[in-house]
Design an enzyme around this catalytic site. Structure first.
Site, mmCIF file in Angstrom:
data_model
loop_
_atom_site.group_PDB
_atom_site.id
_atom_site.type_symbol
_atom_site.label_atom_id
_atom_site.label_comp_id
_atom_site.label_asym_id
_atom_site.label_seq_id
_atom_site.Cartn_x
_atom_site.Cartn_y
_atom_site.Cartn_z
ATOM 1 N N HIS A 34 -33.516 31.764 34.891
ATOM 2 C CA HIS A 34 -32.641 32.816 34.339
ATOM 3 C C HIS A 34 -32.710 34.080 35.199
ATOM 4 C CE1 HIS A 34 -33.336 30.816 30.144
ATOM 5 N NE2 HIS A 34 -32.730 30.022 31.000
ATOM 6 N N HIS A 45 -32.309 20.743 36.191
ATOM 7 C CA HIS A 45 -33.061 21.385 37.257
ATOM 8 C C HIS A 45 -33.392 20.423 38.399
ATOM 9 C CE1 HIS A 45 -33.352 24.965 34.890
ATOM 10 N NE2 HIS A 45 -34.023 24.361 33.921
ATOM 11 N N HIS A 96 -24.582 27.981 29.624
ATOM 12 C CA HIS A 96 -25.995 28.121 29.959
ATOM 13 C C HIS A 96 -26.410 27.133 31.044
ATOM 14 C CE1 HIS A 96 -30.076 29.463 29.544
ATOM 15 N NE2 HIS A 96 -30.423 28.200 29.702
#
Length: 317
Positions: free
Chosen positions: A86, A271, A244
């Site tokens: 983030h 990821h 997101h």
């Protein structure tokens, strides 16, 4: 070829700023200090090791130590910092090139589960241009990676664009996507406020594995056993989950070591796939070139030219 860019020059913060909170996985209190840095410094974490020494870990794909539920930089068995995505998405989204980050724990604070608190912090500190041209990684041919039903790819594009699609069995999410060119205004408005999310049915398993110890309704969207979002305020966007995932992808791609010019597309990514796609791109020197602006025209359209990259450059794997 004309490229639409937000700026020609590298940037950093104007002053120091800090944010404190807890780690979403560790549950431990942590403070991150963000300090201005000179041009060509890049994004560098200063982490406290055993005995009080400070170890420097650069925010590069080569430093990724794990991608289980978050992106971790450093040595998982030694000095590391987890859940950097983030923060790194904010660095990417706001166009910050140089920054020193001091973290007094093993995880970046989760804050409200989105990038918005980091945006507020950096805007409080101020972002200033430095007197050195910014270099970009320009995608010049398609590069694709697949893993089962999931895939990710880079394609040439006259700008910086993300097209992210997700597909969950839960009817609370289902199949949704977010696609947009990226600049600071779009990041603040359309991506930065999207929160991390999880399922109530997974909580006990994650706790037993040492994850999500700091997760709560204050920092995560939670989907209950009835397949409904249980947070009192509901969603911030109708497709907040896809936004997101776009934020996560931005954070992972920021570890390329420079902003890229091209389009990143993914389906059912995460990821591990994001970082693998960056590695695949940077391992093929025929798939990209390093460029900087040579001429600025009307409508923020820039002419780019290739530049020589030193052998120790972050995009050389």
């Amino acid at each position: 070829m004309g490229i639409v860019l937000q700026d020609d020059y590298q940037t950093s913060l104007r002053s120091r700023v800090s944010r404190s909170g807890i780690g979403v996985h560790s549950g431990a209190p942590v403070t991150a200090h963000f300090l201005p840095a000179d041009a060509d410094t890049g994004i560098v974490f200063h982490l406290s090791g055993q005995g009080g020494e400070t170890r420097e870990v650069r925010a590069l794909v080569s430093e990724i130590g794990a991608t289980d539920l978050c992106t971790l930089l450093g040595d998982p068995a030694g000095v590391y910092v987890a859940t950097v995505e983030h923060l790194m998405a904010t660095v990417f989204g706001l166009g910050i090139d140089n920054l020193i980050i001091e973290v007094d724990g093993n995880e970046v604070p989760i804050l409200d589960g989105s990038a918005a608190p980091f945006v507020d912090a950096f805007e409080q500190a101020g972002i200033e241009a430095l007197a050195v041209k910014r270099r970009y990684i320009r995608v010049v041919k398609p590069v694709r990676i697949e893993s089962g039903a999931s895939w990710a790819e880079f394609k040439p594009y006259a700008g910086t664009r993300f097209e992210v699609e997700i597909d969950f069995e839960s009817p609370a999410i289902g199949r949704q996507q977010f696609a947009s060119d990226i600049n600071p205004d779009i990041f603040r408005r359309d991506i930065g406020r999207a929160r991390t999310f999880g399922f109530m049915k997974d909580v006990e398993r994650l706790w037993a594995a040492g994850y999500a110890l700091g997760s709560s309704l204050e920092n995560s969207l939670v989907i209950g056993d009835d397949h409904k979002v249980i947070n009192m305020g509901g969603l911030r966007y109708s497709n907040e989950f896809a936004r997101h995932k776009t934020l996560d992808a931005m954070g992972d791609l920021a570890l390329a070591g420079a902003r890229f010019i091209g389009c990143f597309r993914s389906y059912r990514g995460g990821h591990r796939l994001n970082s693998a796609a960056v590695r695949r791109l940077l391992s093929d020197r025929t798939a990209f070139e390093i460029v900087e602006t040579t001429q600025q025209g009307r409508g923020r359209t820039a002419e780019m030219s290739a530049v020589s990259a030193p052998v120790h450059a972050p995009w050389v794997l």
